[in-house]
Design a protein around this motif. Sequence first.
Motif, PDB file in Angstrom:
ATOM      1  N   SER A  59       2.113   7.278   6.176  1.00 13.99           N
ATOM      2  CA  SER A  59       1.102   7.703   7.155  1.00 13.99           C
ATOM      3  C   SER A  59      -0.307   7.318   6.712  1.00 13.99           C
ATOM      4  O   SER A  59      -1.101   6.815   7.512  1.00 13.99           O
ATOM      5  CB  SER A  59       1.171   9.210   7.357  1.00 13.99           C
ATOM      6  OG  SER A  59       2.434   9.592   7.811  1.00 13.99           O
ATOM      7  N   ALA A  60      -0.615   7.549   5.448  1.00 10.18           N
ATOM      8  CA  ALA A  60      -1.940   7.180   4.943  1.00 10.18           C
ATOM      9  C   ALA A  60      -2.153   5.676   5.010  1.00 10.18           C
ATOM     10  O   ALA A  60      -3.233   5.196   5.381  1.00 10.18           O
ATOM     11  CB  ALA A  60      -2.107   7.673   3.512  1.00 10.18           C
ATOM     12  N   SER A  61      -1.122   4.924   4.697  1.00 11.23           N
ATOM     13  CA  SER A  61      -1.211   3.465   4.774  1.00 11.23           C
ATOM     14  C   SER A  61      -1.430   2.998   6.211  1.00 11.23           C
ATOM     15  O   SER A  61      -2.240   2.104   6.472  1.00 11.23           O
ATOM     16  CB  SER A  61       0.072   2.851   4.211  1.00 11.23           C
ATOM     17  OG  SER A  61       0.087   1.469   4.375  1.00 11.23           O
TER      18      SER A  61
ATOM     19  N   THR B 138       0.818  -1.214   0.000  1.00 13.42           N
ATOM     20  CA  THR B 138       0.000   0.000   0.000  1.00 13.42           C
ATOM     21  C   THR B 138       0.853   1.266   0.000  1.00 13.42           C
ATOM     22  O   THR B 138       0.484   2.259  -0.633  1.00 13.42           O
ATOM     23  CB  THR B 138      -0.970   0.037   1.191  1.00 13.42           C
ATOM     24  OG1 THR B 138      -0.236  -0.106   2.404  1.00 13.42           O
ATOM     25  CG2 THR B 138      -2.010  -1.038   1.085  1.00 13.42           C
ATOM     26  N   THR B 139       1.981   1.236   0.667  1.00 13.08           N
ATOM     27  CA  THR B 139       2.852   2.413   0.672  1.00 13.08           C
ATOM     28  C   THR B 139       3.420   2.677  -0.720  1.00 13.08           C
ATOM     29  O   THR B 139       3.443   3.817  -1.180  1.00 13.08           O
ATOM     30  CB  THR B 139       3.992   2.238   1.691  1.00 13.08           C
ATOM     31  OG1 THR B 139       3.430   2.029   2.975  1.00 13.08           O
ATOM     32  CG2 THR B 139       4.889   3.446   1.727  1.00 13.08           C
TER      33      THR B 139
ATOM     34  N   ILE C 107      -2.796   4.719   8.695  1.00  7.76           N
ATOM     35  CA  ILE C 107      -4.149   5.099   9.131  1.00  7.76           C
ATOM     36  C   ILE C 107      -5.176   4.139   8.541  1.00  7.76           C
ATOM     37  O   ILE C 107      -6.082   3.678   9.241  1.00  7.76           O
ATOM     38  CB  ILE C 107      -4.445   6.554   8.738  1.00  7.76           C
ATOM     39  CG1 ILE C 107      -3.607   7.491   9.602  1.00  7.76           C
ATOM     40  CG2 ILE C 107      -5.932   6.884   8.884  1.00  7.76           C
ATOM     41  CD1 ILE C 107      -3.623   8.929   9.149  1.00  7.76           C
ATOM     42  N   MET C 108      -5.025   3.810   7.254  1.00  9.24           N
ATOM     43  CA  MET C 108      -5.973   2.885   6.628  1.00  9.24           C
ATOM     44  C   MET C 108      -5.918   1.507   7.271  1.00  9.24           C
ATOM     45  O   MET C 108      -6.947   0.892   7.529  1.00  9.24           O
ATOM     46  CB  MET C 108      -5.695   2.777   5.128  1.00  9.24           C
ATOM     47  CG  MET C 108      -6.117   3.991   4.349  1.00  9.24           C
ATOM     48  SD  MET C 108      -6.053   3.788   2.567  1.00  9.24           S
ATOM     49  CE  MET C 108      -4.399   3.226   2.296  1.00  9.24           C
ATOM     50  N   MET C 109      -4.714   1.018   7.540  1.00  6.44           N
ATOM     51  CA  MET C 109      -4.593  -0.304   8.156  1.00  6.44           C
ATOM     52  C   MET C 109      -5.153  -0.302   9.570  1.00  6.44           C
ATOM     53  O   MET C 109      -5.860  -1.225   9.966  1.00  6.44           O
ATOM     54  CB  MET C 109      -3.135  -0.773   8.181  1.00  6.44           C
ATOM     55  CG  MET C 109      -2.964  -2.151   8.815  1.00  6.44           C
ATOM     56  SD  MET C 109      -1.266  -2.676   8.938  1.00  6.44           S
ATOM     57  CE  MET C 109      -0.922  -3.100   7.257  1.00  6.44           C
TER      58      MET C 109
ATOM     59  N   LEU D 166       0.552   4.025  -2.844  1.00 11.03           N
ATOM     60  CA  LEU D 166       0.171   5.399  -2.511  1.00 11.03           C
ATOM     61  C   LEU D 166       1.276   6.409  -2.816  1.00 11.03           C
ATOM     62  O   LEU D 166       1.031   7.612  -2.869  1.00 11.03           O
ATOM     63  CB  LEU D 166      -0.196   5.497  -1.030  1.00 11.03           C
ATOM     64  CG  LEU D 166      -1.523   4.878  -0.628  1.00 11.03           C
ATOM     65  CD1 LEU D 166      -1.663   4.871   0.876  1.00 11.03           C
ATOM     66  CD2 LEU D 166      -2.665   5.642  -1.262  1.00 11.03           C
TER      67      LEU D 166
ATOM     68  N   LEU E  32      -7.456   1.676  10.906  1.00  8.02           N
ATOM     69  CA  LEU E  32      -8.918   1.765  10.876  1.00  8.02           C
ATOM     70  C   LEU E  32      -9.554   0.465  10.401  1.00  8.02           C
ATOM     71  O   LEU E  32     -10.572   0.032  10.937  1.00  8.02           O
ATOM     72  CB  LEU E  32      -9.355   2.920   9.978  1.00  8.02           C
ATOM     73  CG  LEU E  32      -9.157   4.311  10.565  1.00  8.02           C
ATOM     74  CD1 LEU E  32      -9.501   5.370   9.536  1.00  8.02           C
ATOM     75  CD2 LEU E  32      -9.990   4.487  11.816  1.00  8.02           C
ATOM     76  N   THR E  33      -8.953  -0.168   9.412  1.00  9.21           N
ATOM     77  CA  THR E  33      -9.496  -1.427   8.907  1.00  9.21           C
ATOM     78  C   THR E  33      -9.449  -2.520   9.974  1.00  9.21           C
ATOM     79  O   THR E  33     -10.434  -3.242  10.187  1.00  9.21           O
ATOM     80  CB  THR E  33      -8.721  -1.887   7.660  1.00  9.21           C
ATOM     81  OG1 THR E  33      -8.776  -0.861   6.682  1.00  9.21           O
ATOM     82  CG2 THR E  33      -9.290  -3.165   7.102  1.00  9.21           C
TER      83      THR E  33
ATOM     84  N   HIS F 198       4.670  -1.038   9.670  1.00 10.16           N
ATOM     85  CA  HIS F 198       5.068   0.125   8.876  1.00 10.16           C
ATOM     86  C   HIS F 198       6.536   0.485   9.110  1.00 10.16           C
ATOM     87  O   HIS F 198       7.169   1.054   8.220  1.00 10.16           O
ATOM     88  CB  HIS F 198       4.124   1.295   9.131  1.00 10.16           C
ATOM     89  CG  HIS F 198       2.845   1.126   8.391  1.00 10.16           C
ATOM     90  ND1 HIS F 198       1.861   0.277   8.828  1.00 10.16           N
ATOM     91  CD2 HIS F 198       2.411   1.641   7.218  1.00 10.16           C
ATOM     92  CE1 HIS F 198       0.875   0.304   7.962  1.00 10.16           C
ATOM     93  NE2 HIS F 198       1.185   1.116   6.977  1.00 10.16           N
TER      94      HIS F 198
END
Length: 85
Positions: A38-40, A22-23, A42-44, A26, A46-47, A70
Amino acid sequence: MILQIILILPVLIGASFVAIVTTVALRRPLRDMLPALSASAIMMGLTLWVAAIFPAENPWPLAIVVLGSHAVAFAVIRLSERRRG
């Protein structure tokens, strides 16, 4: 304690692979490593939280898996960049 570590290692390995993928995905639209990482994360996080894989009373296993995976992703991506030159 040792049993928990043994049980979390396969999850950490799988999560590290997902974090790397994902990194890297993205990174194209975001053009930098830190926002993509960071986005990866947060997504992980939350999932995994929504999926209720980890108990709600103790958030530390979730945090360890997300941050650990990460950190591994960051190290692997940086090493591959250094090898390419």
